[in-house]
Design a protein around this motif. Sequence first.
Motif, short mmCIF file in Angstrom:
data_model
loop_
_atom_site.label_atom_id
_atom_site.label_comp_id
_atom_site.label_asym_id
_atom_site.label_seq_id
_atom_site.Cartn_x
_atom_site.Cartn_y
_atom_site.Cartn_z
N ALA A 99 -5.79 -8.51 0.44
CA ALA A 99 -4.58 -8.65 1.27
C ALA A 99 -4.75 -9.75 2.31
CB ALA A 99 -4.25 -7.32 1.93
N ALA A 100 -5.94 -9.87 2.86
CA ALA A 100 -6.19 -10.91 3.87
C ALA A 100 -6.08 -12.30 3.26
CB ALA A 100 -7.57 -10.70 4.49
N PHE A 101 -6.63 -12.48 2.07
CA PHE A 101 -6.49 -13.75 1.37
C PHE A 101 -5.02 -14.09 1.14
CE2 PHE A 101 -11.00 -13.52 -0.14
CZ PHE A 101 -11.37 -14.83 0.16
N MET A 102 -4.24 -13.11 0.69
CA MET A 102 -2.85 -13.37 0.36
C MET A 102 -2.04 -13.72 1.60
SD MET A 102 -2.08 -10.63 -2.69
CE MET A 102 -0.50 -11.34 -3.03
N ALA A 103 -2.36 -13.11 2.74
CA ALA A 103 -1.65 -13.45 3.98
C ALA A 103 -1.90 -14.90 4.37
CB ALA A 103 -2.09 -12.50 5.09
N VAL A 194 0.77 -5.55 -6.62
CA VAL A 194 0.40 -6.67 -5.75
C VAL A 194 0.62 -7.96 -6.54
CG1 VAL A 194 -1.43 -7.77 -4.41
CG2 VAL A 194 -1.29 -5.27 -4.50
N LEU A 195 1.42 -8.85 -5.99
CA LEU A 195 1.83 -10.06 -6.72
C LEU A 195 0.82 -11.18 -6.52
CD1 LEU A 195 5.65 -9.93 -5.96
CD2 LEU A 195 4.31 -8.63 -7.63
N ARG A 196 -0.32 -11.04 -7.18
CA ARG A 196 -1.41 -11.99 -7.04
C ARG A 196 -1.15 -13.26 -7.86
NH1 ARG A 196 -4.19 -6.82 -7.97
NH2 ARG A 196 -4.91 -6.09 -5.93
N LEU A 249 11.08 -20.41 -6.14
CA LEU A 249 10.84 -18.99 -5.91
C LEU A 249 9.58 -18.82 -5.07
CD1 LEU A 249 11.52 -17.53 -9.48
CD2 LEU A 249 13.03 -17.43 -7.49
N THR A 250 9.61 -17.84 -4.20
CA THR A 250 8.44 -17.56 -3.36
C THR A 250 7.93 -16.15 -3.61
OG1 THR A 250 9.68 -16.64 -1.48
CG2 THR A 250 9.43 -19.05 -1.56
N ARG A 251 6.68 -15.94 -3.26
CA ARG A 251 6.12 -14.61 -3.42
C ARG A 251 6.88 -13.60 -2.57
NH1 ARG A 251 2.72 -10.70 -1.99
NH2 ARG A 251 2.63 -11.47 0.15
N GLU A 252 7.34 -14.02 -1.40
CA GLU A 252 8.10 -13.12 -0.53
C GLU A 252 9.40 -12.68 -1.19
OE1 GLU A 252 5.51 -15.64 2.18
OE2 GLU A 252 6.72 -15.95 0.37
N MET A 253 10.09 -13.61 -1.86
CA MET A 253 11.33 -13.26 -2.57
C MET A 253 11.05 -12.21 -3.64
SD MET A 253 13.11 -16.89 -3.49
CE MET A 253 13.49 -18.16 -2.27
N ALA A 254 10.01 -12.47 -4.44
CA ALA A 254 9.68 -11.56 -5.53
C ALA A 254 9.24 -10.20 -5.00
CB ALA A 254 8.59 -12.18 -6.40
N ASP A 255 8.45 -10.20 -3.95
CA ASP A 255 7.97 -8.94 -3.39
C ASP A 255 9.12 -8.11 -2.83
OD1 ASP A 255 5.54 -7.35 -2.75
OD2 ASP A 255 6.27 -7.59 -0.69
N GLU A 256 10.07 -8.77 -2.16
CA GLU A 256 11.23 -8.04 -1.63
C GLU A 256 12.04 -7.43 -2.77
OE1 GLU A 256 15.21 -8.73 1.12
OE2 GLU A 256 14.28 -10.43 0.11
N HIS A 257 12.25 -8.20 -3.83
CA HIS A 257 13.02 -7.70 -4.98
C HIS A 257 12.30 -6.49 -5.59
CE1 HIS A 257 16.14 -8.36 -8.03
NE2 HIS A 257 15.24 -7.99 -8.93
#
Length: 492
Positions: A99-103, A194-196, A249-257
């Motif tokens: 999670a720290a890496f992804m942030a 987790v959208l790695r 597309l961003t990871r944030e968009m996909a994660d919210e969906h």
Amino acid sequence: MNAILKYALKCASVPALVVSLAMPAQAGVNLPVHKEVLDNGLTVLLHPNKQAPTVSCRLFYVTGSVHEVPGKSGLAHILEHELFKGTKKVGVTDSIADAAFMAREDSLQALIRPAKLAGDTATVKKLTAEHDSLLNEQRKLFVKDELWGAYQSAGGTGLNAFTTDLMTAYIVTLPKDKIELFMWLESDRMQNAVLREFYSERDVVREERRMRYDDKPTGRFFETMNSLIYEAFPYRVPTIGWPSDIMNLTREMADEHYRRYYKPRNAILVLAGDLDTASTMEMVKKYFGNIPAGEAFPPITVRDPEQVGEKRFTQVRPDAPNLYSLVFKTAEVGDPSLYALDIAEGVLNGRSGRLYKRLVEEEKLAVSVKAGNSPNKYVSEFSVMVSMKLDADVAKVEKIVWEELERLKNEPVSERDFQKVKNHAYAGLIRSFTDMENVATMLAWYEMYGDYHIFLNWADALEKVTPAQVQEVAKATFVRDRSVVGILKKNR
């Protein structure tokens, strides 16, 4: 029922033999189905069948390209890919470090985007290198393909996933004593995905689009065709996404969906095979019953305006086959008119069909031809597709196609042809019911359409169709001012 067949061709685990699906009363086929909707909205369908010690498992998320807003096309498709990357428990050795890496990677991507818009290539290059360096370090934490491997180690077969305009499906067939693994993995994936490697996977999807659509003459042809068939309705949006949308597309968009919609309220769980209904339902409730319902999609209220004239386009490419495509929009799945159009499809289609006899055997203008009645939710299609010879006269091909459509409007189908079509449909049905993968997929598909009973009752409805009804529906459907014509030609 070629809408199902169309998607089946994308996924090897969906049998392609089913054309008309129904259960004729005279066939004596019994298909017991237990349906239950959990308090959180999860729809569960169970079909017990002990012909083999396996269970075909299907989890459909009713989210596809019809639910995507402008600028976010391709979101459901990329999520299909991403949900194989694992969860907080699966696919990683240290979820906290992960999670720290992804942030940190998300922060760098947030800086890369405005730099790209500003044309600052030096900054983009520097930040991208930093992002990729972090990702390479993060990959040391990954357990590659752990979810996929867990199914394979348990004897899973037919493991696959696919996305359509209406849904995203995850499928596998397991030994009967391993279905709890499916419950555990899929309930975990429903809550903790987790959208790695999102941005590298986005590049994979962009390349997939390039190979299947941008660089493939038939890919661009059918995409253009689709955009003419649907003016406003979101079936015009390609499931894989538009090129510019994919790359934004961003990871944030996909994660919210995912967080909002990949939840029980929008999911259909189907199991078909060697199972006990009562104990299996207890297992479903144990793993899925406490997951929050999630949000419902807003209703799709947009509809196409009434077509006011024929639409026609031609594409010419040096690497193209010669194709003639004719499409009419029809009523949505479940409408009585579609049963009569199934008969029309059967009369026109196949090597013994009228179109093949005229275009391939007699006139020798084509190498193949097919008609397709494709029921779908909201709006359906009836199509004719002709693969023409290189020297074929397109005008003559089109004239013959319309002559056969007019014949359906003006002459009743003979009793012999009528019964031949019905017999073919029934035979395909009986064969299909021996395949639990097919049964599980069809139950899920038609429940997504609104009611799995449409699938079960199809042949009974087909049996009631009369020659007069076929004529009546043909007159209402095969109208030039409501047609869309596409012609793909090879440069010579």
